[in-house]
Design an enzyme around this catalytic site. Structure first.
Site, PDB file in Angstrom:
ATOM      1  N   HIS A 214       0.762  -1.318   0.060  1.00 21.86           N
ATOM      2  CA  HIS A 214       0.050   0.103   0.125  1.00 21.86           C
ATOM      3  C   HIS A 214       0.755   1.447   0.028  1.00 21.86           C
ATOM      4  O   HIS A 214       1.303   1.593   0.914  1.00 21.86           O
ATOM      5  CB  HIS A 214      -0.984  -0.081   1.161  1.00 21.86           C
ATOM      6  CG  HIS A 214      -1.933   1.000   1.047  1.00 21.86           C
ATOM      7  ND1 HIS A 214      -3.056   0.863   1.853  1.00 21.86           N
ATOM      8  CD2 HIS A 214      -2.320   2.174   0.629  1.00 21.86           C
ATOM      9  CE1 HIS A 214      -4.100   2.004   1.665  1.00 21.86           C
ATOM     10  NE2 HIS A 214      -3.183   2.789   0.770  1.00 21.86           N
TER      11      HIS A 214
ATOM     12  N   HIS B 162       1.808   5.171  -2.104  1.00 23.24           N
ATOM     13  CA  HIS B 162       1.179   6.052  -3.051  1.00 23.24           C
ATOM     14  C   HIS B 162       2.390   6.927  -3.509  1.00 23.24           C
ATOM     15  O   HIS B 162       3.106   7.571  -2.788  1.00 23.24           O
ATOM     16  CB  HIS B 162       0.609   7.140  -2.414  1.00 23.24           C
ATOM     17  CG  HIS B 162      -0.964   6.671  -1.699  1.00 23.24           C
ATOM     18  ND1 HIS B 162      -2.093   6.456  -2.601  1.00 23.24           N
ATOM     19  CD2 HIS B 162      -1.452   6.166  -0.774  1.00 23.24           C
ATOM     20  CE1 HIS B 162      -3.261   6.098  -1.845  1.00 23.24           C
ATOM     21  NE2 HIS B 162      -2.643   5.840  -0.573  1.00 23.24           N
ATOM     22  N   LEU B 163       2.659   6.790  -4.923  1.00 24.01           N
ATOM     23  CA  LEU B 163       3.751   7.208  -5.600  1.00 24.01           C
ATOM     24  C   LEU B 163       3.759   8.425  -6.041  1.00 24.01           C
ATOM     25  O   LEU B 163       4.517   9.074  -6.475  1.00 24.01           O
ATOM     26  CB  LEU B 163       4.303   6.206  -6.488  1.00 24.01           C
ATOM     27  CG  LEU B 163       5.086   4.828  -5.905  1.00 24.01           C
ATOM     28  CD1 LEU B 163       5.522   4.126  -7.051  1.00 24.01           C
ATOM     29  CD2 LEU B 163       6.411   5.208  -5.172  1.00 24.01           C
ATOM     30  N   ARG B 164       2.341   8.759  -6.452  1.00 22.83           N
ATOM     31  CA  ARG B 164       1.995  10.243  -6.951  1.00 22.83           C
ATOM     32  C   ARG B 164       2.414  10.425  -8.492  1.00 22.83           C
ATOM     33  O   ARG B 164       2.518  11.552  -8.869  1.00 22.83           O
ATOM     34  CB  ARG B 164       2.272  11.452  -6.047  1.00 22.83           C
ATOM     35  CG  ARG B 164       2.198  11.152  -4.472  1.00 22.83           C
ATOM     36  CD  ARG B 164       0.745  11.124  -4.279  1.00 22.83           C
ATOM     37  NE  ARG B 164       0.465  11.206  -2.752  1.00 22.83           N
ATOM     38  CZ  ARG B 164      -0.538  10.991  -2.041  1.00 22.83           C
ATOM     39  NH1 ARG B 164      -1.700  10.340  -2.932  1.00 22.83           N
ATOM     40  NH2 ARG B 164      -0.848  11.174  -0.909  1.00 22.83           N
TER      41      ARG B 164
ATOM     42  N   ASP C  43      -8.685   2.924  -4.031  1.00 28.86           N
ATOM     43  CA  ASP C  43      -8.164   3.402  -2.703  1.00 28.86           C
ATOM     44  C   ASP C  43      -8.172   5.225  -2.511  1.00 28.86           C
ATOM     45  O   ASP C  43      -7.661   5.628  -3.592  1.00 28.86           O
ATOM     46  CB  ASP C  43      -6.683   3.040  -2.378  1.00 28.86           C
ATOM     47  CG  ASP C  43      -6.160   3.528  -1.220  1.00 28.86           C
ATOM     48  OD1 ASP C  43      -6.823   3.295  -0.005  1.00 28.86           O
ATOM     49  OD2 ASP C  43      -5.040   4.192  -1.026  1.00 28.86           O
TER      50      ASP C  43
ATOM     51  N   ASP D 282       0.786   2.511   3.453  1.00 27.16           N
ATOM     52  CA  ASP D 282      -0.209   3.712   3.179  1.00 27.16           C
ATOM     53  C   ASP D 282       0.795   4.758   3.070  1.00 27.16           C
ATOM     54  O   ASP D 282       0.287   6.018   3.301  1.00 27.16           O
ATOM     55  CB  ASP D 282      -1.286   3.854   4.010  1.00 27.16           C
ATOM     56  CG  ASP D 282      -2.401   4.832   3.559  1.00 27.16           C
ATOM     57  OD1 ASP D 282      -2.217   5.202   2.040  1.00 27.16           O
ATOM     58  OD2 ASP D 282      -3.524   5.101   4.097  1.00 27.16           O
TER      59      ASP D 282
ATOM     60  N   PRO E  74      -5.181  14.646   3.679  1.00 21.17           N
ATOM     61  CA  PRO E  74      -4.891  13.362   4.669  1.00 21.17           C
ATOM     62  C   PRO E  74      -3.591  12.635   4.255  1.00 21.17           C
ATOM     63  O   PRO E  74      -3.634  12.084   2.990  1.00 21.17           O
ATOM     64  CB  PRO E  74      -6.063  12.670   4.696  1.00 21.17           C
ATOM     65  CG  PRO E  74      -6.682  13.044   3.347  1.00 21.17           C
ATOM     66  CD  PRO E  74      -6.214  14.315   3.105  1.00 21.17           C
TER      67      PRO E  74
END
EC number: 3.5.2.3
Length: 422
Positions: free
Chosen positions: A61, A63-65, A153, A305, A322
């Protein structure tokens, strides 16, 4: 032949129930031999004396954006964070811009991560087109292109018929649905519904927003035979619901974010917007229940995350984006449970290696002979500080910024190649 020997380390591989002082011989990127006192004259040597040697960590999980928000993070910077944290494989979330709902974006991610050449980056596809919660994405082509799971997600799938269809399709393909469980009619606020939200006068996110959706999707998984993986579980009742379905043989797994094990809602009073995350940090009783869930095996794996945001996006709690970064701090955070005698090192490593590998159905997270030589070597006692010098992310949004952390990755090896050295 490229040969490498990791010598004198304390090897722990839960997948083989292996624990003890061994050498590991790596040949052409694969695990060739595990034994005492391996001698190969032409091999490169890594002396791991006094260190823990285990399979490469897997984070399902992240987030590499990338694409779309690369001012926060990108595949290269995120990969650098990953290997510094001991992760040889990461699974990236599809809430990019454009989202991962087509094979063009999948191919972009795979090609860029290969070019970076650090950790293995496995993409997830969206459940619905555009993550809008209405029309199912093309699961077949996305899986064929390389997606290992499907998730919206960052957003829940509110339409039960859509979620049911997604579980049916995913079951046919043998992949999990990763489920962000927050009913958006109950989770419209900023922090946990409780004393801190009342004290600060902030809108809140009710715990039942998570619990209701877990119950719904557990039922749908039971009916369809699909595998639902509950992301970032955060409440005591959520765990009780998950355990209920597990006891019935439903294909349900779950992860916990180390931040939910370390902090409660009161951390917002100390760290402000850097403690704002979805789902929010909860009450003490929830934190203690999560720790017990790790100990009892209800929670299957750790997952960071990792959610980078720039400082200007984290100035005021009520308006902040967030999310918390976590790739470099996951190991020291989890080691707190080991130091308190709650879990063994073997259990900790299991939750970073073979368990997440099984959830996404990949033959990784192991040191068995012939497997990819993904190896993490760490010192559980080394102290360090996450600051401008040590942080490898483009962002710094974490309550752990500037804190003394205990536990540090010393070497990370992926496919037999050293990709990180402290």
């Amino acid at each position: 032949m490229l040969k490498l020997i990791v010598k004198n380390g304390y090897v722990i591989d839960p997948s083989q129930n292996l624990e003890g002082e061994f050498d590991i011989l790596v040949e052409n990127g694969k695990i060739k031999k595990i034994d005492k006192n391996i001698l190969v004259p032409e091999a490169e040597i890594i002396d791991a004396k006094g260190l823990i040697v285990c399979p490469g960590f897997i984070d399902i999980h992240v987030h590499l954006r990338d694409p779309g928000q690369t001012y926060k993070e990108d595949i290269e910077s995120g990969s650098r964070c990953a290997v510094a944290g001991g992760f040889t494989t990461i699974v990236c979330m599809p809430n990019t811009n454009p989202p991962i709902d087509n094979t063009t974006v999948v191919n972009y991610i795979l090609q860029k991560s290969k070019s970076v050449g650090l950790c293995r980056v496995l993409p997830t596809g969206t459940i619905t087109k555009g993550r809008k919660g209405k029309e199912i994405a093309d699961f077949y082509s996305l899986k064929e292109a390389g997606c290992v799971a499907f998730t919206d997600d960052g957003s829940p799938v509110m339409d039960s018929s859509v979620m049911r269809k997604a579980l049916e399709l995913a079951s046919q393909l043998g992949v999990p649905i990763m489920d962000h469980c927050e009913d958006d009619k109950l989770a419209y606020g900023v922090i946990n519904e409780g004393e801190v939200s009342a004290l600060l006068g902030l809108s809140s996110r009710a715990p039942e927003a998570e619990e209701i959706q877990i119950a719904r999707d557990g039922i749908l998984a039971q009916r369809t035979g699909g595998h639902v993986h509950i992301q970032h579980v955060s409440t005591k009742l959520s765990l009780e619901i998950i355990e209920f379905f597990k006891e019935k043989g439903v294909k349900i797994t779950c992860e916990v974010n180390p931040n939910h094990l370390l902090f409660t809602e009161r951390e917002v009073l100390n760290s402000g917007a850097n403690a704002r995350v979805n789902p929010p940090l909860r009450k003490k009783e929830d934190r203690l229940a999560l720790i017990e869930g790790v100990k009892r095996g209800i929670i299957d794996c750790f997952a960071t995350d990792h959610a980078p945001h720039q400082t200007f996006e984290k100035e005021l709690v009520e308006f902040a984006m967030p999310g918390i970064i976590g790739l470099q701090t996951a190991l020291p955070s989890a080691l707190e449970l080991y130091r308190k005698g709650i879990i063994s090192l073997k259990k900790l490593i299991e939750m970073f290696t073979i368990n997440p590998a099984r959830i996404i159905g990949v033959d990784l997270g192991t040191l068995k002979l012939g497997s990819p030589a993904d190896i993490t070597i760490f010192d559980p006692n080394k102290e360090w500080i996450l600051n401008e010098e040590t942080n490898l992310s483009k962002s710094r949004n974490t309550p752990l910024w500037g804190k003394v952390l205990k536990g540090k990755v010393i070497y990370t090896i992926k496919d037999g190649k050293m990709v990180y050295k402290d």
